[in-house]
Scaffold this active site. Sequence first.
Site, short mmCIF file in Angstrom:
data_model
loop_
_atom_site.label_atom_id
_atom_site.label_comp_id
_atom_site.label_asym_id
_atom_site.label_seq_id
_atom_site.Cartn_x
_atom_site.Cartn_y
_atom_site.Cartn_z
N MET A 147 -30.38 9.77 -17.86
CA MET A 147 -31.75 9.99 -18.32
C MET A 147 -32.71 9.26 -17.38
O MET A 147 -32.30 8.62 -16.44
CB MET A 147 -31.92 9.51 -19.76
CG MET A 147 -30.97 10.19 -20.72
SD MET A 147 -31.43 11.91 -21.03
CE MET A 147 -32.73 11.67 -22.23
N CYS A 148 -33.96 9.36 -17.69
CA CYS A 148 -34.98 8.83 -16.79
C CYS A 148 -36.06 8.19 -17.65
O CYS A 148 -36.00 8.20 -18.87
CB CYS A 148 -35.60 9.96 -15.98
SG CYS A 148 -34.37 11.04 -15.24
#
Lengths: 255, 255
Positions: free
Chosen positions: B1-2
């Site tokens: 994820m970011c």
Amino acid sequence: MCELLGMSANVPTDICFSFTGLVQRGGGTGPHKDGWGITFYEGLGCRTFKDPMPSIDSPIARLVQDYPIKSCAVVSHIRQANRGRVALENTHPFTRELWGRNWTFAHNGQLNGYRQLETGIYRPIGQTDSEYAFCWLLARLNDRYPKTPRHWPSVFRYIETLARELQKKGIFNMLLSDGCFVMGYCSTELHWITRRAPFGKATLLDRDVEIDFQQQTTPDDVVTVIATQPLTGNETWHQVEPGRGVLFRLGEREF
Amino acid sequence: MCELLGMSANVPTDICFSFTGLVQRGGGTGPHKDGWGITFYEGLGCRTFKDPMPSIDSPIARLVQDYPIKSCAVVSHIRQANRGRVALENTHPFTRELWGRNWTFAHNGQLNGYRQLETGIYRPIGQTDSEYAFCWLLARLNDRYPKTPRHWPSVFRYIETLARELQKKGIFNMLLSDGCFVMGYCSTELHWITRRAPFGKATLLDRDVEIDFQQQTTPDDVVTVIATQPLTGNETWHQVEPGRGVLFRLGEREF
């Protein structure tokens, strides 16, 4: 007018030395104080540093001089504004996508009647003649090759004919890259030099800096630098004939 | 994820404080070590700093923390790669032109079946699900509004419905800006805060840094920050409801 700087190399190479020479002309030894920009390719990606401030005063230009970003294809520009006010949207280089590649363009010169250029799906964002010309070039390429072309040198030969069309509207020196090829087109002035073994020393014309390329290279390195005016005093630069393009890939000349 | 970070402000404002918090999560207090990027708008122009290196180690990220670039619209992202290898072409934010404006996009999440998305004239350059989704969004907008639209909130409401379509393919938190508006869309997590007079002090969660906004602002300033997770510990952030967009212009919420 403006000044152009490009590089094509067969190994990722930094451009700190040449860029240091160029930025002196951005408000120091030259009048090109209306912004500067540089685009580095790394594979399919590219990144641009740009600033509407004079390069000589720019902390970002200082970073680019001090932090060696290595690339096989670089396009850079310092601006003396004529068409389009001093603003970030008018600061070169410009990058747009065509055939799933990033295309980067910088222009030196001045065009008349550029607002009649049909730019198709590529709409200009700023007000420069340069961005109009770039959008028109891409639109013509997209018309001629709706699918990704296979024979690249002929694509660049076609770009040379398009550049000649633009030259009819004024002065059109340019640099163009897709990250693989670096093309220059000369309307009035453009120079290039290819450095390869045996490497020597070079001295900047615009600042008291000498570099010994032998310390920084391996024997197989081939690095071509393209610039409006020669950046070094003790080397022989080639002049591109007006009305002609030059094409480089991995440092070697293709035409 | 970011992780995502965006800003909308009514006066050009620097984002050094929030960005300093974000970069700690890029290999320091968080695992988002696969690149980072930030886009600043200045008028119609924008400039992006990006790097496939961890933000915590990046000299360019250090410049962005130390050199206050002032902007009314900012989009930033730190990456933990899932779709698409660690490379510059896969590093967010992505910028493309539509209606003669620069549109900038960053995504947090992961999509399935994204290669079937029809992207029309916007061809992806890298391999991420994110860039595919962005190209699809722009192609849909270009189909629906072949000419520059006039009523912007309804354009962004349409973007909200497009984002809901994308959410069916996985997780789709995003930030999107045209330099005037900054939009967030929440699929699973997104927070925002608007700071206005009387300004107080704030403390970063990820690093021992405190800021007194009163020292840095005038009484009329309105500054909204949007982030995946709150960046400060002593302020109340609003959570965006999953399946909803939020739209800001000059720091004020439009929907």
